[in-house]
Design a protein around this motif. Structure first.
Motif, PDB file in Angstrom:
ATOM      1  N   ASP A 488       0.817  -1.211   0.000  1.00  0.00           N
ATOM      2  CA  ASP A 488       0.000   0.000   0.000  1.00  0.00           C
ATOM      3  C   ASP A 488       0.854   1.266   0.000  1.00  0.00           C
ATOM      4  O   ASP A 488       0.324   2.367   0.124  1.00  0.00           O
ATOM      5  CB  ASP A 488      -0.952   0.007   1.208  1.00  0.00           C
ATOM      6  CG  ASP A 488      -2.321  -0.557   0.846  1.00  0.00           C
ATOM      7  OD1 ASP A 488      -2.433  -1.156  -0.244  1.00  0.00           O
ATOM      8  OD2 ASP A 488      -3.264  -0.420   1.644  1.00  0.00           O
ATOM      9  N   ASP A 489       2.160   1.104  -0.093  1.00  0.00           N
ATOM     10  CA  ASP A 489       3.075   2.243  -0.237  1.00  0.00           C
ATOM     11  C   ASP A 489       3.744   2.134  -1.606  1.00  0.00           C
ATOM     12  O   ASP A 489       4.810   1.532  -1.757  1.00  0.00           O
ATOM     13  CB  ASP A 489       4.122   2.239   0.870  1.00  0.00           C
ATOM     14  CG  ASP A 489       5.032   3.465   0.820  1.00  0.00           C
ATOM     15  OD1 ASP A 489       5.053   4.152  -0.222  1.00  0.00           O
ATOM     16  OD2 ASP A 489       5.737   3.728   1.818  1.00  0.00           O
ATOM     17  N   PRO A 490       3.126   2.674  -2.657  1.00  0.00           N
ATOM     18  CA  PRO A 490       3.642   2.480  -4.012  1.00  0.00           C
ATOM     19  C   PRO A 490       5.069   2.969  -4.204  1.00  0.00           C
ATOM     20  O   PRO A 490       5.850   2.359  -4.932  1.00  0.00           O
ATOM     21  CB  PRO A 490       2.663   3.273  -4.884  1.00  0.00           C
ATOM     22  CG  PRO A 490       1.425   3.385  -4.072  1.00  0.00           C
ATOM     23  CD  PRO A 490       1.872   3.452  -2.654  1.00  0.00           C
ATOM     24  N   GLU A 491       5.423   4.070  -3.551  1.00  0.00           N
ATOM     25  CA  GLU A 491       6.782   4.590  -3.731  1.00  0.00           C
ATOM     26  C   GLU A 491       7.812   3.653  -3.121  1.00  0.00           C
ATOM     27  O   GLU A 491       8.895   3.449  -3.686  1.00  0.00           O
ATOM     28  CB  GLU A 491       6.885   5.997  -3.133  1.00  0.00           C
ATOM     29  CG  GLU A 491       6.095   7.032  -3.942  1.00  0.00           C
ATOM     30  CD  GLU A 491       6.230   8.437  -3.389  1.00  0.00           C
ATOM     31  OE1 GLU A 491       7.071   8.658  -2.483  1.00  0.00           O
ATOM     32  OE2 GLU A 491       5.496   9.330  -3.852  1.00  0.00           O
ATOM     33  N   ALA A 492       7.488   3.075  -1.971  1.00  0.00           N
ATOM     34  CA  ALA A 492       8.396   2.090  -1.372  1.00  0.00           C
ATOM     35  C   ALA A 492       8.549   0.877  -2.287  1.00  0.00           C
ATOM     36  O   ALA A 492       9.653   0.347  -2.465  1.00  0.00           O
ATOM     37  CB  ALA A 492       7.873   1.667  -0.002  1.00  0.00           C
ATOM     38  N   VAL A 493       7.432   0.452  -2.894  1.00  0.00           N
ATOM     39  CA  VAL A 493       7.473  -0.694  -3.808  1.00  0.00           C
ATOM     40  C   VAL A 493       8.362  -0.400  -5.004  1.00  0.00           C
ATOM     41  O   VAL A 493       9.231  -1.204  -5.377  1.00  0.00           O
ATOM     42  CB  VAL A 493       6.047  -1.059  -4.283  1.00  0.00           C
ATOM     43  CG1 VAL A 493       6.098  -2.070  -5.427  1.00  0.00           C
ATOM     44  CG2 VAL A 493       5.228  -1.615  -3.121  1.00  0.00           C
ATOM     45  N   VAL A 494       8.179   0.761  -5.609  1.00  0.00           N
ATOM     46  CA  VAL A 494       8.968   1.115  -6.787  1.00  0.00           C
ATOM     47  C   VAL A 494      10.438   1.239  -6.430  1.00  0.00           C
ATOM     48  O   VAL A 494      11.316   0.806  -7.189  1.00  0.00           O
ATOM     49  CB  VAL A 494       8.430   2.423  -7.415  1.00  0.00           C
ATOM     50  CG1 VAL A 494       9.405   2.991  -8.436  1.00  0.00           C
ATOM     51  CG2 VAL A 494       7.078   2.163  -8.064  1.00  0.00           C
ATOM     52  N   TYR A 495      10.724   1.811  -5.264  1.00  0.00           N
ATOM     53  CA  TYR A 495      12.131   1.938  -4.868  1.00  0.00           C
ATOM     54  C   TYR A 495      12.771   0.553  -4.710  1.00  0.00           C
ATOM     55  O   TYR A 495      13.875   0.303  -5.201  1.00  0.00           O
ATOM     56  CB  TYR A 495      12.263   2.724  -3.561  1.00  0.00           C
ATOM     57  CG  TYR A 495      13.711   2.892  -3.173  1.00  0.00           C
ATOM     58  CD1 TYR A 495      14.516   3.814  -3.835  1.00  0.00           C
ATOM     59  CD2 TYR A 495      14.292   2.106  -2.187  1.00  0.00           C
ATOM     60  CE1 TYR A 495      15.863   3.943  -3.522  1.00  0.00           C
ATOM     61  CE2 TYR A 495      15.632   2.227  -1.871  1.00  0.00           C
ATOM     62  CZ  TYR A 495      16.412   3.150  -2.536  1.00  0.00           C
ATOM     63  OH  TYR A 495      17.747   3.267  -2.236  1.00  0.00           O
ATOM     64  N   VAL A 496      12.064  -0.327  -4.023  1.00  0.00           N
ATOM     65  CA  VAL A 496      12.588  -1.676  -3.806  1.00  0.00           C
ATOM     66  C   VAL A 496      12.796  -2.397  -5.136  1.00  0.00           C
ATOM     67  O   VAL A 496      13.797  -3.108  -5.332  1.00  0.00           O
ATOM     68  CB  VAL A 496      11.615  -2.467  -2.893  1.00  0.00           C
ATOM     69  CG1 VAL A 496      11.775  -3.958  -3.075  1.00  0.00           C
ATOM     70  CG2 VAL A 496      11.851  -2.097  -1.437  1.00  0.00           C
ATOM     71  N   CYS A 497      11.878  -2.225  -6.069  1.00  0.00           N
ATOM     72  CA  CYS A 497      12.023  -2.885  -7.371  1.00  0.00           C
ATOM     73  C   CYS A 497      13.206  -2.324  -8.155  1.00  0.00           C
ATOM     74  O   CYS A 497      13.907  -3.072  -8.853  1.00  0.00           O
ATOM     75  CB  CYS A 497      10.728  -2.743  -8.173  1.00  0.00           C
ATOM     76  SG  CYS A 497       9.371  -3.734  -7.505  1.00  0.00           S
ATOM     77  N   ASN A 498      13.451  -1.030  -8.028  1.00  0.00           N
ATOM     78  CA  ASN A 498      14.651  -0.452  -8.635  1.00  0.00           C
ATOM     79  C   ASN A 498      15.912  -1.075  -8.047  1.00  0.00           C
ATOM     80  O   ASN A 498      16.842  -1.432  -8.770  1.00  0.00           O
ATOM     81  CB  ASN A 498      14.675   1.068  -8.420  1.00  0.00           C
ATOM     82  CG  ASN A 498      14.080   1.825  -9.581  1.00  0.00           C
ATOM     83  OD1 ASN A 498      14.378   1.541 -10.742  1.00  0.00           O
ATOM     84  ND2 ASN A 498      13.225   2.797  -9.291  1.00  0.00           N
ATOM     85  N   VAL A 499      15.934  -1.206  -6.730  1.00  0.00           N
ATOM     86  CA  VAL A 499      17.097  -1.800  -6.063  1.00  0.00           C
ATOM     87  C   VAL A 499      17.263  -3.255  -6.497  1.00  0.00           C
ATOM     88  O   VAL A 499      18.382  -3.714  -6.756  1.00  0.00           O
ATOM     89  CB  VAL A 499      16.952  -1.691  -4.535  1.00  0.00           C
ATOM     90  CG1 VAL A 499      18.076  -2.472  -3.834  1.00  0.00           C
ATOM     91  CG2 VAL A 499      16.983  -0.237  -4.091  1.00  0.00           C
ATOM     92  N   ALA A 500      16.148  -3.986  -6.589  1.00  0.00           N
ATOM     93  CA  ALA A 500      16.221  -5.403  -6.983  1.00  0.00           C
ATOM     94  C   ALA A 500      16.812  -5.537  -8.384  1.00  0.00           C
ATOM     95  O   ALA A 500      17.659  -6.403  -8.643  1.00  0.00           O
ATOM     96  CB  ALA A 500      14.832  -6.034  -6.929  1.00  0.00           C
TER      97      ALA A 500
END
Length: 1031
Positions: A488-500
């Motif tokens: 439910d935190d889209p920005e956290a999700v996108v950041y994590v996916c960038n890191v992955a």
């Protein structure tokens, strides 16, 4: 749930006051300006901070002091100068002065004889801070706010608390006690405003090297205890751990521009409105929607964008059914009308095959990535409902695509695997696939795994579905970092996916993104989840959708306004409506539009074979001789092979001189000839390099030099295709799935998987049943994979005797009651079948069937029941004459002895397949019945050779027809052959049975019983009165 506190308490490090040890010997360091010369020879009780626990810290301070004495506290400067001067233990240090002391006073401090009792407190406080930082790095994810519902199923000790800039230690005291396993390392509230030097194992300082404790705690809370939980401290590589720390600890690193936020919002709009559109139009249809994890679409697009930026131009994906239509529409960019027409009940059946449900279909698409402006190819592999079964298939296809484009490091081609939480934890194939990830012949150089963590599996709670705290714990076995994130935190999700994506690009290792979300509906849209999860679904009913939450956030930040947001929604709704209108024009389902692995140039433009003939599979004698000579030699100088292997190669050489081949040499010649024609060959399985029965020896090992090997097959021709032969891990399910995926990528390769014994293929039954047997019918996906299954009743017991031919034959799609009327009978039959099943009795036929597999104008799976004792049987030899130009694979081998010379006098025809032929001929000769009994070998069982067996039956008009097999009556080939043989003769005669009686087990474990059963079936086969009373 595991009681982590109890476990961790046992591992709690001792403090300096609990142990007094000599300082550990300094590690060898890079060349420095000074060499330390102090040598301790006495106890250091007077220096209690010099313990085993503190040695790393002291060493770090010491090397910092060597580089620059001013970089450490003055008390350390004094201590190290005294120590280097040779001060006696206990006299080298003096305590730091109080904070009120001026620098001028400090500079007058004497170096010896003025030791104060407070230095151990200073060191221990710094060590406590270092331990505190490590505690957050190791266990911070335990108390991160990961569950959007706030009812986390991960049973850790404490709920998260909100972080404010002014840290109040009383609020954190209990949770810090949990993090630090029972204690706060001696730090107190009075220490909150003390400034501590930060260790090199953290990046929370940014450009600062020291921070007050209050700020240290606040920054650690922000890094590890908010909406992202990072599991990585189990990784045993310092560089990788430092890389991850830098990505999550650096202050202010998770920043997004307004443009990036608007892009994220637009992607959320598409993801959410797509599901809402389907729900409005087809409310009673199963579609396995993405509601509750709509953020998956921006997550996948972020991974693809970042990977494209890093140079990837081909992404191969595998996923279960949940969210599949949304991924097809908004990630792969499948035409919406092609998706919407699937919901039309009046849509006519597929143009080819039986088809599959819409949420199983795959797709292949090449397009421009709008973020990077680079071409990217996306392939979503079709899958069955068997969750996680597609994992190794995706990896095999990825490996193949990397191989064919020369991508040896995985920089151009990568895989993304999506998983459900229950399946990721519950399905063993996940573990098997992970264990292929770093094997030389199987690695795809890193996969991004995305877990859609609904926190439920159909109706089963996580606490009933797994023993581990997280569904992702299986990934720890390969040191893959695991990033848990609140969906439910889209920005956290996108950041994590960038890191992955960056991790995969940097280290070429697997990484897991755990999207902790929820499932707004039941298992499917028709299911009622309140029966079994009432409290969870009461909370879900109250839950505001993530799009609404994020839109409100951006509006409040002034990034977008309400009219812009509504315009974005209206724009996508219009796209859907227009596509829906176009979808009504679709009358026929074109399965080819959903093909996940097209083979451009292999078929005609409308997908048909370019011909319906197969050329001769024979070879000229020069090639046969050349391959045989290489197979019987060592093509590398100064290479010492085993003495026993020298004898084997010498025997091969003598066979070549005599123009004969055995089984191993026939295989060698088939492979070698295809390599000359540019066909890549890949042979994989357990122990295939040598061969289970020590017959193959395709990889030679130098007896004097460790790990020095030679593959003679790669020394055959100057411009040959490469030959890959690789021992697999001890896995059938995973490895067979991998090889199936490899074979999907190109028709111009011969991909073979060999079971150690045919009996063990049933561990991979899911791949056989769901992919190999029906793959073309379901997904219009041809595949030429070859299964080599050692089979034969030889007294080796119930687990080393049968490849279960009855199972393969039972799944063949030919009609037992219809004699096919076809032009080009043999090739047309092959084209119409779902797979080919053979049991060769001669090396030459084995040679031909392998070559035919590539020379056919289409691809079908090939199942070969291979021999064991025949590998060295003196009669199981073939002449070069049987392999020369003009020769072919023989579907049936008729009798060529006295019985064939005078067929009208023959009293019985024995039809058989495989090894039992040699038992029958030996017995017939011993009984002197060569003129009375004809023996006909059926080499190709499916598709059934109706035409050739009809000729055989007509050839012996007065003979009884008997099917003879060494397997038990309820197993083997009898139930498959009998009705087809009866159709062949128009049911004019009975077809009798000679073989073992029905049994539950495939074979006996007793050698004497085995021989008794064999003799009994031979007696039945040659007793001409055996069936008189049954007629």
């Amino acid at each position: 749930m595991l009681n982590l506190r109890t476990c961790a308490a046992k591992l709690r490090p001792l403090t300096a006051s609990q142990t007094v040890k000599t300082i550990s010997q300094h590690r060898l360091a890079a060349r420095r300006t000074f060499q330390h010369i102090r040598c301790y020879s006495a106890p250091v009780a007077a220096e209690p901070f010099l313990s085993g626990t503190s040695s790393n810290y002291v060493e770090e301070m010491y090397y910092a002091w060597l580089e620059n004495p001013k970089s450490v506290h003055k008390s350390w400067d004094i201590f190290f100068r005294n120590a280097n001067a040779g001060a006696a233990p206990g006299t080298a240090y003096q305590s730091p002065p109080p904070l009120s002391t001026s620098l001028s006073t400090l500079s007058q401090a004497q170096f010896l004889g003025q030791a104060q009792p407070n230095v151990d407190k200073l060191v221990e406080d710094h060590l406590a801070v270092q331990s505190l930082i490590r505690a957050y790095q190791v266990r911070g994810h335990h108390i991160a706010k990961l569950d959007p519902l706030g009812i986390s199923c991960v049973n850790f000790d404490d709920a998260p608390v909100t972080v404010s800039p002014n840290v109040d230690l009383t609020v954190f005291k209990e949770r810090l006690r949990v993090l630090t396993v029972g204690g706060f390392y001696g730090l107190d509230e009075s220490d909150l405003d003390k400034v501590f030097h930060l260790p090199t194992t953290t990046f929370i300082g940014g450009n600062e090297s020291a921070l007050p404790l209050r700020e240290i705690i606040r920054r650690l809370e922000m890094a590890y205890c908010q909406h992202i939980g990072v599991e990585f401290m189990f990784i045993n590589d310092l560089e990788q751990c430092q890389w991850i720390r830098q990505k999550f600890e650096t202050p202010g690193i998770m920043q997004f521009t307004n443009e990036e936020k608007r892009t994220l919002l637009a992607r959320l709009v598409r993801s959410t409105r797509f599901e809402e559109f389907l729900h409005r139009k087809w409310s009673s249809e199963k579609r396995f929607g993405l509601e509750g994890c709509e953020v998956l679409i921006p997550a996948l697009k972020t991974i693809i964008d970042k990977s494209s930026e890093k140079g990837v131009d081909y992404v191969i994906m595998g996923m279960p059914h949940r969210g599949r239509l949304n991924v097809l529409a908004n990630v792969i960019r499948k035409e919406l009308e092609q998706i919407f027409c699937q919901f039309d009940s009046k849509l006519e059946a597929a143009d080819e095959g039986s088809g599959d449900v819409k949420y199983h279909l795959g797709m292949y698409h090449r397009r421009i990535n709008r973020v990077t402006d680079r071409n990217i190819t996306l392939s979503l592999v079709a899958n069955p409902s068997h969750l996680e079964a597609a994992d190794p298939v995706v990896q095999g296809k990825t490996k193949a695509e990397q191989f064919y484009c020369g991508d040896t490091e995985g920089k151009k081609v990568m895989s993304i695997l999506l998983h459900g939480d229950a399946a990721f934890a519950g399905q063993g194939i996940v573990y098997e696939t992970f264990h292929l990830s770093d094997l030389p012949s199987y690695t795809t150089h890193g996969t991004v795994h995305v877990v859609v963590n609904n926190q439920i599996g159909f109706t089963t709670d996580p606490r009933m579905a797994r023993s581990s705290p997280y569904p992702t714990d299986v990934a720890r076995v390969v040191n893959a970092p695991i990033f848990h994130v609140n969906a439910d935190d889209p920005e956290a999700v996108v950041y994590v996916c960038n890191v992955a994506a960056e991790w995969r690009s940097t280290f070429h290792k697997d990484v897991v993104v755990d999207l902790v979300c929820y499932r707004r509906n039941g298992h499917n849209e028709m299911d009622e989840p309140m029966f079994t999860q009432p409290l969870m679904y009461k909370q879900i009913r109250k839950q505001k959708p993530v799009l609404q939450k994020y839109a409100e956030l951006l509006i409040s930040q002034g990034v977008v306004n309400q009219p812009e947001y509504e315009e974005e929604i209206a724009k996508y709704d219009k796209i859907c409506e227009e596509a829906h209108a176009r979808s009504k024009d679709e009358k026929i389902l074109h399965i080819k539009h959903w093909l996940d692995s097209p083979w451009p140039g292999f078929f005609t433009l409308d997908g048909q074979p370019r011909s319906m003939t197969c050329p001769s599979t024979g070879l000229n004698e020069e090639d046969l001789t050349h391959i045989g000579q290489v197979a019987s030699s060592v093509p590398v100088e100064d290479f010492t092979i085993h003495g026993g292997l020298s004898r084997i190669l010498k025997t091969r050489g003598e066979m070549v001189k005599n123009r004969t081949v055995d089984w191993a040499l026939a295989e060698y010649m088939a492979f070698g000839s295809l390599l000359k024609e540019g066909i890549h060959i890949r042979l994989s399985g357990q122990d295939v390099e040598r061969g289970t029965f020590s017959h193959r020896h395709h990889v030679l090992h130098d007896q004097n030099v460790d790990k020095r090997t030679c593959i003679p097959m790669n020394h055959l021709w100057p411009n040959q295709a490469p030959y890959t032969v690789c021992n697999s891990s001890l896995s059938e399910y995973g490895v067979l799935g991998f090889e199936l995926g490899f074979a999907m990528a190109s028709p111009n390769a011969l991909v073979l998987w060999e079971a150690q014994f045919g009996d063990f293929h049933n561990t991979a039954q899911c791949i056989i049943d769901q992919f190999i047997c029906p793959g073309q019918a379901k997904w219009v996906r041809q595949n030429g994979i070859v299964l080599l299954l050692p089979h034969g009743m030889e007294g080796m017991g119930p687990e080393h005797s049968s490849a279960r031919p009855e199972r393969f034959l039972q799944m063949c799609n030919d009609d037992p009651d219809v004699f096919p009327k076809l032009d080009d009978f043999d090739v047309r039959q092959l084209y119409d079948c779902n797979w080919i099943v053979v049991n060769c009795s001669t090396p030459a036929n084995f040679f031909h069937v392998l070559r035919r597999q590539i020379l056919l104008p289409f691809r079908k799976p090939l199942i070969i029941f291979t021999p064991k004792s025949l590998l060295r049987h003196p009669e199981a030899r073939s002449s070069f004459d049987d392999m020369l130009p003009g020769t072919h694979f023989l579907r049936v081998i008729p009798d060529s002895g006295p019985a064939a010379q005078n067929p009208t006098q023959v009293k019985r025809v024995l039809f058989c397949t495989g090894k039992v032929y040699y038992d029958l001929t030996r017995e017939r000769k011993a009984r002197e019945m060569e003129a009375d009994v004809a023996i006909t070998r059926v080499e190709q069982l499916s598709p059934f050779p109706f035409d050739l067996l009809q000729r055989e039956a007509e050839k012996y008009p007065a003979a009884e027809l008997v099917w003879c097999q060494e397997e038990h009556k309820n197993q083997g080939y009898y139930d498959y052959v009998k009705p087809r043989l009866r159709t062949t003769i128009n049911r004019a005669k009975p077809v009798w049975y000679a073989g073992r009686e029905p049994a539950a087990a495939p074979a006996t474990g007793n050698k004497k019983t085995h021989l008794t059963e064999l003799q009994r079936l031979l007696d039945t086969a040659f007793n001409l009165d055996a069936f008189k009373d049954l007629a």
